[in-house]
Scaffold this motif. Structure first.
Motif, PDB file in Angstrom:
ATOM      1  N   LEU A 119      36.903  47.084  55.788  1.00  0.00           N
ATOM      2  CA  LEU A 119      36.518  45.350  55.907  1.00  0.00           C
ATOM      3  C   LEU A 119      37.652  44.685  56.198  1.00  0.00           C
ATOM      4  CD1 LEU A 119      33.929  43.591  55.965  1.00  0.00           C
ATOM      5  CD2 LEU A 119      34.467  43.054  53.305  1.00  0.00           C
ATOM      6  N   VAL A 120      37.879  43.860  57.302  1.00  0.00           N
ATOM      7  CA  VAL A 120      38.967  43.170  57.390  1.00  0.00           C
ATOM      8  C   VAL A 120      38.312  41.578  57.255  1.00  0.00           C
ATOM      9  CG1 VAL A 120      40.586  42.411  59.114  1.00  0.00           C
ATOM     10  CG2 VAL A 120      40.200  44.812  58.824  1.00  0.00           C
ATOM     11  N   VAL A 121      38.920  40.788  56.379  1.00  0.00           N
ATOM     12  CA  VAL A 121      38.580  39.634  55.944  1.00  0.00           C
ATOM     13  C   VAL A 121      39.486  38.541  56.181  1.00  0.00           C
ATOM     14  CG1 VAL A 121      37.796  38.095  54.059  1.00  0.00           C
ATOM     15  CG2 VAL A 121      37.228  40.522  53.989  1.00  0.00           C
ATOM     16  N   GLY A 122      39.133  37.299  56.583  1.00  0.00           N
ATOM     17  CA  GLY A 122      40.082  36.025  56.747  1.00  0.00           C
ATOM     18  C   GLY A 122      40.231  35.891  58.351  1.00  0.00           C
ATOM     19  N   ILE A 164      32.133  52.085  53.928  1.00  0.00           N
ATOM     20  CA  ILE A 164      33.506  51.181  53.960  1.00  0.00           C
ATOM     21  C   ILE A 164      34.285  51.837  52.973  1.00  0.00           C
ATOM     22  CG2 ILE A 164      34.300  48.886  53.948  1.00  0.00           C
ATOM     23  CD1 ILE A 164      31.672  47.841  55.224  1.00  0.00           C
ATOM     24  N   GLU A 165      35.517  52.178  53.459  1.00  0.00           N
ATOM     25  CA  GLU A 165      36.669  53.000  52.549  1.00  0.00           C
ATOM     26  C   GLU A 165      37.384  51.951  51.614  1.00  0.00           C
ATOM     27  OE1 GLU A 165      38.238  55.912  54.722  1.00  0.00           O
ATOM     28  OE2 GLU A 165      36.245  56.236  55.699  1.00  0.00           O
ATOM     29  N   ALA A 166      37.825  50.771  52.331  1.00  0.00           N
ATOM     30  CA  ALA A 166      38.572  49.997  51.761  1.00  0.00           C
ATOM     31  C   ALA A 166      38.240  48.432  52.339  1.00  0.00           C
ATOM     32  CB  ALA A 166      40.091  50.087  52.199  1.00  0.00           C
ATOM     33  N   ILE A 167      38.644  47.332  51.285  1.00  0.00           N
ATOM     34  CA  ILE A 167      38.621  45.697  51.892  1.00  0.00           C
ATOM     35  C   ILE A 167      40.116  45.378  52.192  1.00  0.00           C
ATOM     36  CG2 ILE A 167      37.895  43.812  51.068  1.00  0.00           C
ATOM     37  CD1 ILE A 167      35.803  45.315  49.058  1.00  0.00           C
ATOM     38  N   PRO A 198      38.992  50.436  47.014  1.00  0.00           N
ATOM     39  CA  PRO A 198      39.931  49.602  46.581  1.00  0.00           C
ATOM     40  C   PRO A 198      40.063  48.365  47.559  1.00  0.00           C
ATOM     41  CG  PRO A 198      40.586  51.383  48.148  1.00  0.00           C
ATOM     42  CD  PRO A 198      39.194  51.429  47.772  1.00  0.00           C
ATOM     43  N   ILE A 199      40.527  47.413  47.035  1.00  0.00           N
ATOM     44  CA  ILE A 199      40.731  45.825  47.676  1.00  0.00           C
ATOM     45  C   ILE A 199      42.186  45.647  48.001  1.00  0.00           C
ATOM     46  CG2 ILE A 199      40.381  44.790  45.683  1.00  0.00           C
ATOM     47  CD1 ILE A 199      39.036  42.610  47.633  1.00  0.00           C
ATOM     48  N   TYR A 200      42.694  45.194  48.978  1.00  0.00           N
ATOM     49  CA  TYR A 200      44.115  44.671  49.188  1.00  0.00           C
ATOM     50  C   TYR A 200      43.952  43.403  49.851  1.00  0.00           C
ATOM     51  CZ  TYR A 200      44.875  49.865  49.586  1.00  0.00           C
ATOM     52  OH  TYR A 200      45.075  51.291  49.096  1.00  0.00           O
ATOM     53  N   PHE A 201      45.075  42.445  49.351  1.00  0.00           N
ATOM     54  CA  PHE A 201      45.459  41.190  49.606  1.00  0.00           C
ATOM     55  C   PHE A 201      46.785  41.049  50.478  1.00  0.00           C
ATOM     56  CE2 PHE A 201      42.292  40.921  46.335  1.00  0.00           C
ATOM     57  CZ  PHE A 201      41.448  40.087  46.592  1.00  0.00           C
ATOM     58  N   ARG A 258      43.594  45.572  41.925  1.00  0.00           N
ATOM     59  CA  ARG A 258      44.027  45.189  43.428  1.00  0.00           C
ATOM     60  C   ARG A 258      45.278  45.381  43.720  1.00  0.00           C
ATOM     61  NH1 ARG A 258      47.086  42.447  41.293  1.00  0.00           N
ATOM     62  NH2 ARG A 258      46.816  40.180  40.269  1.00  0.00           N
ATOM     63  N   VAL A 259      45.659  45.277  44.964  1.00  0.00           N
ATOM     64  CA  VAL A 259      46.896  45.365  45.510  1.00  0.00           C
ATOM     65  C   VAL A 259      47.365  44.178  46.162  1.00  0.00           C
ATOM     66  CG1 VAL A 259      48.657  46.590  46.956  1.00  0.00           C
ATOM     67  CG2 VAL A 259      47.076  47.968  45.657  1.00  0.00           C
ATOM     68  N   VAL A 260      48.524  43.378  45.940  1.00  0.00           N
ATOM     69  CA  VAL A 260      48.875  42.264  46.735  1.00  0.00           C
ATOM     70  C   VAL A 260      50.245  42.603  47.244  1.00  0.00           C
ATOM     71  CG1 VAL A 260      49.338  39.923  46.450  1.00  0.00           C
ATOM     72  CG2 VAL A 260      47.668  40.862  44.969  1.00  0.00           C
TER      73      VAL A 260
END
Ligand code: G3P
Ligand code: MG
Length: 334
Positions: free
Chosen positions: A89-92, A147-150, A190-193, A232-234
């Motif tokens: 999922l790609v956000v923003g 969905i495997e990652a955000i 997992p979620i990445y910013f 989360r990972v930033v």
């Protein structure tokens, strides 16, 4: 010696040139007493467009060439994640631009929040979904898609919808939309910013909230709803991974310019945000210069993250005060 430039608040304000930025690049690109090219890279927490498009836009504004080989934006290092995840999922970002970025990075199966709304509008009860948005969306039955990652690539344009969809996925069983995991941790994806800036300078007189503020809000909600902390990972400044990546880019840019692949001994970070540009540069052992044309609006130096090389009115003053004069002098004495 080399320079790492922050972009927003140092060289430009959005699409508007900071005039001293153009002069600085003229100097570094050879308009100096020795006619030498002084290496520099661009290290921005900006996002939302493919690197090629962003570099073309900057080259026009700055009237100087900006190559993708000397350019790092917040999501550039996230390209490496394409190897690890199939469906993301790609956000923003504006419209569907971050989908284009993710495609360009090699992600194979990209979902954006609008695809999910187009599948089921009740997901976002307060959202007005336009026909234009629907036309470009790619709905499918998300109750069957893992969905495997955000990946939060850029600033959310609709906090309510994006937070709702992210929260739904974080609470789901392995990213299957519409499910709720019994254990919030073991089946969590997992979620990445792409960056963590709280504030960003804009046309508005007081800096506006950025991705860091969005993340903190999400973390607080996640904690309140599930009772556990969100891991989360930033990426982006001031995260160390981004500075290490910058070293690699700097070394290969040195090879392009001077035929020698190595990290310069003295790197000057020129930034306007003490909490990202300066703290990161200080931790990484770079010389840090804080300018007054962006986020920093304080006194002699920032109280919490002081620039170790000094505070300057603008980027031209920072670059010419000591470093460039120094290199010209030492080169002349040889
Ligand atoms: O915080 C968002 C972004 O616009 C900051 O860009 O160039 O100041 O790192 P930059
Ligand atoms: Mg900045």
């Amino acid at each position: 010696m080399a320079f790492a430039f922050d972009i927003d608040g140092v060289l430009v304000h959005g699409d508007r040139l900071i005039p001293e930025g153009r002069r600085v690049l003229d100097i570094l690109n050879g308009d100096n007493e020795l006619g030498i090219r002084i290496p520099h890279i661009f290290l921005t927490n900006g996002s939302g467009k493919p690197e090629v498009a962003r570099c073309e836009q900057l080259s026009k504004i700055l009237h100087n060439p900006v190559s993708t080989d000397q350019f790092i934006q917040s999501h550039t290092p996230m390209r490496a994640l394409a190897e690890y995840y199939n469906t993301v999922l790609v956000v923003g970002g504006e419209k569907y631009r971050c989908r284009d970025v993710a495609e360009e990075y090699g992600f194979k199966d990209i979902v954006v929040p609008n695809d999910i709304i187009a599948w089921d509008e009740t997901v976002a009860p307060y959202r007005v979904f336009t026909e234009e948005e629907r036309l470009e969306s790619r709905p499918r039955d998300f109750s069957k898609v893992h969905i495997e990652a955000i990946l939060v690539f850029s600033d959310s344009r609709d906090y309510a919808t994006d937070m709702q969809i992210i929260m739904d996925l974080l609470r789901s069983k392995n990213g299957l939309y519409g499910t709720v995991a019994e254990d919030p941790i073991s089946q969590r994806i997992p979620i990445y910013f792409s960056q963590g800036d709280m504030l960003c300078p804009t046309e508005h007189p007081i800096p506006r909230m950025s991705q860091g503020a969005f993340r903190i809000g999400l973390e607080a909600m996640y904690r309140a709803i599930t009772g556990v902390d969100l891991e989360r990972v930033v990426y982006g400044k001031p995260e160390m991974a981004t500075y290490k990546y910058a070293d690699e880019v700097m070394a290969s840019w040195m090879e392009t310019l001077h035929g020698e692949e190595r990290v310069p001994e003295n790197i000057y970070m020129i930034g306007d945000n003490p909490a990202s540009d300066i703290v990161g540069g200080n931790m990484y052992g770079w010389n840090t210069c804080l300018v007054r044309t962006g986020v920093f609006q304080g006194g002699d130096n920032d109280e919490h993250n002081p620039a170790n090389f000094g505070v300057f009115k603008n980027v031209l003053e920072a670059v010419t005060t000591a470093p460039v004069r120094g290199v010209v002098r030492s080169a002349e004495s040889k």
